[in-house]
Design a protein around this motif. Sequence first.
Motif, PDB file in Angstrom:
ATOM      1  N   ASP A   1      74.019 -14.073 138.075  1.00  0.00           N
ATOM      2  CA  ASP A   1      73.240 -14.781 139.089  1.00  0.00           C
ATOM      3  C   ASP A   1      73.706 -14.298 140.457  1.00  0.00           C
ATOM      4  N   GLU A   2      72.969 -14.646 141.495  1.00  0.00           N
ATOM      5  CA  GLU A   2      73.314 -14.225 142.842  1.00  0.00           C
ATOM      6  C   GLU A   2      73.384 -15.433 143.767  1.00  0.00           C
ATOM      7  N   LEU A   3      74.487 -15.552 144.472  1.00  0.00           N
ATOM      8  CA  LEU A   3      74.682 -16.584 145.480  1.00  0.00           C
ATOM      9  C   LEU A   3      74.718 -15.903 146.838  1.00  0.00           C
TER      10      LEU A   3
ATOM     11  N   THR B   1      76.466 -18.595 136.861  1.00  0.00           N
ATOM     12  CA  THR B   1      76.488 -19.999 137.282  1.00  0.00           C
ATOM     13  C   THR B   1      76.151 -20.978 136.154  1.00  0.00           C
TER      14      THR B   1
ATOM     15  N   THR C   1      82.381 -23.291 139.725  1.00  0.00           N
ATOM     16  CA  THR C   1      81.679 -22.258 140.480  1.00  0.00           C
ATOM     17  C   THR C   1      82.472 -21.915 141.729  1.00  0.00           C
TER      18      THR C   1
ATOM     19  N   TYR D   1      81.582 -22.330 148.088  1.00  0.00           N
ATOM     20  CA  TYR D   1      81.184 -21.468 149.203  1.00  0.00           C
ATOM     21  C   TYR D   1      81.657 -21.993 150.550  1.00  0.00           C
TER      22      TYR D   1
ATOM     23  N   THR E   1      80.235  -8.127 144.780  1.00  0.00           N
ATOM     24  CA  THR E   1      79.854  -8.705 146.063  1.00  0.00           C
ATOM     25  C   THR E   1      79.168  -7.653 146.922  1.00  0.00           C
TER      26      THR E   1
END
Length: 123
Positions: A3-5, A39, A51, A54, A93
């Motif tokens: 997944d991408e955050l 995630t 997780t 952030y 990243t």
Amino acid sequence: MTDELAITGVECFGHHGVFDFERREGQTFVIDLMLGLDTAAAAASDDLRDTVDYGSLVASVQAAVERDPVDLIETLAQRIADVCLLDSRVEWTRITVHKPEAPIEATFADVALTITRTREGEK
């Protein structure tokens, strides 16, 4: 599956650059972070411990930008990538360092460098 955050537009003040006045006066840098992580565990548990926090990550990135001046945004971007990869859940990243006040004798909107780093250090 990864997944991408994304965390974009993080404003930091640093004293990076090759010119003396950049080191002395400092300037704003804007950082975009993209993290590749699974995630699913966090989605199932609804628990922050499963997780990347952030909020804490952004604080660490800001601290990395605000310390020890470097000449190049390439060096700064690598420093930020290293911070993001400290969390073992982050598989890769993508970091963009924006330097909108770069000392360029022309009208321009932004200078930005994007790097991608993986846990293994591959590009």
